[in-house]
Scaffold this motif. Sequence first.
Motif, PDB file in Angstrom:
ATOM      1  N   LEU A 176     -31.386 -23.004  31.747  1.00 28.01           N
ATOM      2  CA  LEU A 176     -32.055 -21.890  31.065  1.00 28.01           C
ATOM      3  C   LEU A 176     -33.525 -22.228  30.891  1.00 28.01           C
ATOM      4  O   LEU A 176     -33.867 -23.331  30.462  1.00 28.01           O
ATOM      5  CB  LEU A 176     -31.378 -21.663  29.703  1.00 28.01           C
ATOM      6  CG  LEU A 176     -32.015 -20.622  28.792  1.00 28.01           C
ATOM      7  CD1 LEU A 176     -32.000 -19.225  29.419  1.00 28.01           C
ATOM      8  CD2 LEU A 176     -31.294 -20.603  27.435  1.00 28.01           C
ATOM      9  N   ASN A 180     -36.734 -21.136  28.844  1.00 25.50           N
ATOM     10  CA  ASN A 180     -37.250 -20.370  27.701  1.00 25.50           C
ATOM     11  C   ASN A 180     -38.761 -20.458  27.703  1.00 25.50           C
ATOM     12  O   ASN A 180     -39.315 -21.564  27.809  1.00 25.50           O
ATOM     13  CB  ASN A 180     -36.751 -20.961  26.369  1.00 25.50           C
ATOM     14  CG  ASN A 180     -35.272 -20.755  26.147  1.00 25.50           C
ATOM     15  OD1 ASN A 180     -34.675 -19.834  26.687  1.00 25.50           O
ATOM     16  ND2 ASN A 180     -34.668 -21.618  25.351  1.00 25.50           N
ATOM     17  N   TYR A 229     -42.037 -19.563  25.290  1.00 22.60           N
ATOM     18  CA  TYR A 229     -42.500 -19.180  23.953  1.00 22.60           C
ATOM     19  C   TYR A 229     -43.995 -18.946  24.006  1.00 22.60           C
ATOM     20  O   TYR A 229     -44.746 -19.858  24.403  1.00 22.60           O
ATOM     21  CB  TYR A 229     -42.254 -20.317  22.954  1.00 22.60           C
ATOM     22  CG  TYR A 229     -40.813 -20.711  22.756  1.00 22.60           C
ATOM     23  CD1 TYR A 229     -40.155 -21.508  23.688  1.00 22.60           C
ATOM     24  CD2 TYR A 229     -40.118 -20.319  21.629  1.00 22.60           C
ATOM     25  CE1 TYR A 229     -38.835 -21.889  23.501  1.00 22.60           C
ATOM     26  CE2 TYR A 229     -38.788 -20.702  21.422  1.00 22.60           C
ATOM     27  CZ  TYR A 229     -38.160 -21.477  22.368  1.00 22.60           C
ATOM     28  OH  TYR A 229     -36.859 -21.854  22.180  1.00 22.60           O
ATOM     29  N   HIS A 278     -29.016 -21.369  15.633  1.00 24.25           N
ATOM     30  CA  HIS A 278     -27.811 -20.946  16.371  1.00 24.25           C
ATOM     31  C   HIS A 278     -27.077 -22.180  16.885  1.00 24.25           C
ATOM     32  O   HIS A 278     -27.626 -23.284  16.863  1.00 24.25           O
ATOM     33  CB  HIS A 278     -28.220 -20.047  17.553  1.00 24.25           C
ATOM     34  CG  HIS A 278     -28.982 -20.803  18.609  1.00 24.25           C
ATOM     35  ND1 HIS A 278     -30.331 -21.059  18.516  1.00 24.25           N
ATOM     36  CD2 HIS A 278     -28.576 -21.395  19.753  1.00 24.25           C
ATOM     37  CE1 HIS A 278     -30.723 -21.766  19.554  1.00 24.25           C
ATOM     38  NE2 HIS A 278     -29.670 -21.992  20.338  1.00 24.25           N
ATOM     39  N   ASP A 319     -24.972 -23.469  20.490  1.00 25.50           N
ATOM     40  CA  ASP A 319     -24.743 -23.119  21.893  1.00 25.50           C
ATOM     41  C   ASP A 319     -23.236 -23.219  22.120  1.00 25.50           C
ATOM     42  O   ASP A 319     -22.695 -24.328  22.169  1.00 25.50           O
ATOM     43  CB  ASP A 319     -25.477 -24.096  22.827  1.00 25.50           C
ATOM     44  CG  ASP A 319     -26.991 -23.947  22.730  1.00 25.50           C
ATOM     45  OD1 ASP A 319     -27.480 -23.346  21.769  1.00 25.50           O
ATOM     46  OD2 ASP A 319     -27.672 -24.454  23.629  1.00 25.50           O
ATOM     47  N   SER A 339     -32.586 -31.208  27.542  1.00 28.38           N
ATOM     48  CA  SER A 339     -33.721 -30.305  27.354  1.00 28.38           C
ATOM     49  C   SER A 339     -35.031 -31.002  27.695  1.00 28.38           C
ATOM     50  O   SER A 339     -35.221 -32.184  27.383  1.00 28.38           O
ATOM     51  CB  SER A 339     -33.726 -29.819  25.894  1.00 28.38           C
ATOM     52  OG  SER A 339     -35.025 -29.759  25.358  1.00 28.38           O
ATOM     53  N   LEU A 371     -28.423 -33.832  24.200  1.00 33.09           N
ATOM     54  CA  LEU A 371     -27.499 -33.372  23.164  1.00 33.09           C
ATOM     55  C   LEU A 371     -26.095 -33.634  23.655  1.00 33.09           C
ATOM     56  O   LEU A 371     -25.588 -32.905  24.503  1.00 33.09           O
ATOM     57  CB  LEU A 371     -27.661 -31.873  22.921  1.00 33.09           C
ATOM     58  CG  LEU A 371     -28.965 -31.323  22.343  1.00 33.09           C
ATOM     59  CD1 LEU A 371     -29.409 -32.104  21.135  1.00 33.09           C
ATOM     60  CD2 LEU A 371     -30.040 -31.208  23.378  1.00 33.09           C
ATOM     61  N   ALA A 402     -23.715 -33.920  18.251  1.00 36.29           N
ATOM     62  CA  ALA A 402     -24.979 -33.159  18.200  1.00 36.29           C
ATOM     63  C   ALA A 402     -24.897 -31.881  19.022  1.00 36.29           C
ATOM     64  O   ALA A 402     -25.526 -30.870  18.685  1.00 36.29           O
ATOM     65  CB  ALA A 402     -26.125 -34.031  18.708  1.00 36.29           C
ATOM     66  N   ARG A 403     -24.106 -31.913  20.072  1.00 41.41           N
ATOM     67  CA  ARG A 403     -23.954 -30.768  20.977  1.00 41.41           C
ATOM     68  C   ARG A 403     -23.494 -29.507  20.234  1.00 41.41           C
ATOM     69  O   ARG A 403     -23.735 -28.399  20.693  1.00 41.41           O
ATOM     70  CB  ARG A 403     -22.943 -31.181  22.062  1.00 41.41           C
ATOM     71  CG  ARG A 403     -22.396 -30.121  22.958  1.00 41.41           C
ATOM     72  CD  ARG A 403     -23.423 -29.723  23.968  1.00 41.41           C
ATOM     73  NE  ARG A 403     -22.925 -28.725  24.903  1.00 41.41           N
ATOM     74  CZ  ARG A 403     -22.707 -27.452  24.609  1.00 41.41           C
ATOM     75  NH1 ARG A 403     -22.907 -27.008  23.397  1.00 41.41           N
ATOM     76  NH2 ARG A 403     -22.276 -26.619  25.545  1.00 41.41           N
ATOM     77  N   CYS A 444     -24.185 -28.802  16.934  1.00 44.23           N
ATOM     78  CA  CYS A 444     -24.969 -28.584  15.711  1.00 44.23           C
ATOM     79  C   CYS A 444     -25.867 -27.354  15.828  1.00 44.23           C
ATOM     80  O   CYS A 444     -26.336 -26.997  16.920  1.00 44.23           O
ATOM     81  CB  CYS A 444     -25.830 -29.817  15.422  1.00 44.23           C
ATOM     82  SG  CYS A 444     -24.855 -31.252  14.925  1.00 44.23           S
ATOM     83  N   HIS A 471     -29.273 -25.322  15.553  1.00 41.00           N
ATOM     84  CA  HIS A 471     -30.641 -25.715  15.881  1.00 41.00           C
ATOM     85  C   HIS A 471     -31.470 -24.476  16.174  1.00 41.00           C
ATOM     86  O   HIS A 471     -30.909 -23.403  16.444  1.00 41.00           O
ATOM     87  CB  HIS A 471     -30.638 -26.662  17.084  1.00 41.00           C
ATOM     88  CG  HIS A 471     -30.018 -26.046  18.311  1.00 41.00           C
ATOM     89  ND1 HIS A 471     -28.654 -25.958  18.490  1.00 41.00           N
ATOM     90  CD2 HIS A 471     -30.580 -25.448  19.382  1.00 41.00           C
ATOM     91  CE1 HIS A 471     -28.408 -25.340  19.629  1.00 41.00           C
ATOM     92  NE2 HIS A 471     -29.562 -25.011  20.192  1.00 41.00           N
ATOM     93  N   ILE A 498     -36.003 -23.063  16.866  1.00 40.36           N
ATOM     94  CA  ILE A 498     -37.437 -23.362  16.967  1.00 40.36           C
ATOM     95  C   ILE A 498     -38.159 -22.507  15.927  1.00 40.36           C
ATOM     96  O   ILE A 498     -38.124 -21.277  15.994  1.00 40.36           O
ATOM     97  CB  ILE A 498     -37.960 -23.059  18.393  1.00 40.36           C
ATOM     98  CG1 ILE A 498     -37.316 -23.977  19.432  1.00 40.36           C
ATOM     99  CG2 ILE A 498     -39.493 -23.160  18.444  1.00 40.36           C
ATOM    100  CD1 ILE A 498     -37.714 -25.446  19.365  1.00 40.36           C
ATOM    101  N   ARG A 528     -45.276 -22.459  25.412  1.00 40.56           N
ATOM    102  CA  ARG A 528     -44.345 -23.569  25.638  1.00 40.56           C
ATOM    103  C   ARG A 528     -43.201 -23.139  26.532  1.00 40.56           C
ATOM    104  O   ARG A 528     -42.646 -22.054  26.350  1.00 40.56           O
ATOM    105  CB  ARG A 528     -43.789 -24.035  24.292  1.00 40.56           C
ATOM    106  CG  ARG A 528     -42.631 -25.004  24.374  1.00 40.56           C
ATOM    107  CD  ARG A 528     -42.241 -25.520  23.003  1.00 40.56           C
ATOM    108  NE  ARG A 528     -41.178 -26.498  23.083  1.00 40.56           N
ATOM    109  CZ  ARG A 528     -39.889 -26.206  22.918  1.00 40.56           C
ATOM    110  NH1 ARG A 528     -39.510 -24.970  22.641  1.00 40.56           N
ATOM    111  NH2 ARG A 528     -38.991 -27.157  23.023  1.00 40.56           N
ATOM    112  N   ASN A 552     -39.373 -24.403  27.699  1.00 37.58           N
ATOM    113  CA  ASN A 552     -38.283 -25.341  27.486  1.00 37.58           C
ATOM    114  C   ASN A 552     -37.203 -25.089  28.526  1.00 37.58           C
ATOM    115  O   ASN A 552     -36.803 -23.940  28.757  1.00 37.58           O
ATOM    116  CB  ASN A 552     -37.695 -25.221  26.075  1.00 37.58           C
ATOM    117  CG  ASN A 552     -36.593 -26.236  25.867  1.00 37.58           C
ATOM    118  OD1 ASN A 552     -35.413 -25.933  26.045  1.00 37.58           O
ATOM    119  ND2 ASN A 552     -36.965 -27.453  25.531  1.00 37.58           N
ATOM    120  N   ARG A 573     -27.282 -27.337  31.706  1.00 30.72           N
ATOM    121  CA  ARG A 573     -25.944 -27.245  31.115  1.00 30.72           C
ATOM    122  C   ARG A 573     -24.854 -27.282  32.187  1.00 30.72           C
ATOM    123  O   ARG A 573     -25.036 -26.738  33.262  1.00 30.72           O
ATOM    124  CB  ARG A 573     -25.801 -25.915  30.367  1.00 30.72           C
ATOM    125  CG  ARG A 573     -26.799 -25.719  29.231  1.00 30.72           C
ATOM    126  CD  ARG A 573     -27.383 -24.312  29.256  1.00 30.72           C
ATOM    127  NE  ARG A 573     -28.467 -24.166  28.282  1.00 30.72           N
ATOM    128  CZ  ARG A 573     -28.280 -23.891  26.998  1.00 30.72           C
ATOM    129  NH1 ARG A 573     -27.076 -23.660  26.541  1.00 30.72           N
ATOM    130  NH2 ARG A 573     -29.303 -23.812  26.184  1.00 30.72           N
TER     131      ARG A 573
END
Length: 206
Positions: A110, A112, A114, A123, A125, A137, A170, A174-175, A177, A179, A181, A197, A199, A203
């Motif tokens: 993906l 992204n 910004y 959110h 994933d 990432s 991640l 942690a995967r 959790c 998270h 921005i 930015r 990112n 996946r």
Amino acid sequence: MAAKKPYRSPQGFALLPGYLDRAQQQALLACVREGLRAAPLYRPVMPRTGKPLSVRMSNFGPLGWITSVSGYRYGRRHPVTGAPWPPLPDMLKRLWADVSGWPQAPEACLINYYDGKARLGLHVDADEDAATAPIVSVSLGDAALFRLGGPRRTDPTRSLRLGSGDVVVLAGAARHCYHGIDRIYGGTSRLLPRGGRINLTMRVVG
Ligand code: MD3
Ligand code: FE
């Protein structure tokens, strides 16, 4: 080699600051630009409400993460052009092999974008069936204030700054959790001539 020490917590989280040097960031940016010529950034919408997100998106890969009024899903074609997603650049394939610790190649990446005002709300994933595979990432351009919580929305959160060339892995706990921005620090990088930015998140989907 990463210039600074990796930062690891919660279990499975690793921030590798400055993993890509400036020349590698420029090389990766050139690959991203080439891909975006074939699969332009589009503005995704929230399921149900159709409210546009402030982040613009595209994908590399056989599969891409797509949002629409009917929900989130992985699909093989760009939602606006209908074309298949461009292939994952070799540089990203190598990066995944070097840091993910996962035998299978990523199926989706993906992208992204910004601008200075974009945000991404808290959110998890959860659209990947391969829930035990890590996510990797890579950040390019202006720095961002990244927030990482726990498995529940109400868990306490911690804020970290992600700069250009930083890589985050991640895995494990942690995967799963929460998270997001919270803000972009405009003017903190000269990598993208018009600022903002990018990112990239690789996946395994299924
Ligand atoms: C922590 N992207 O694409 S990258 C996303 O900077 C996403 O664009 C953010 O959240 C961005 O879904 C954050 C770092 C990241 C990616 C996936 C995670 C952190 C994560 C999955 C679980 C926990
Ligand atoms: Fe996410």
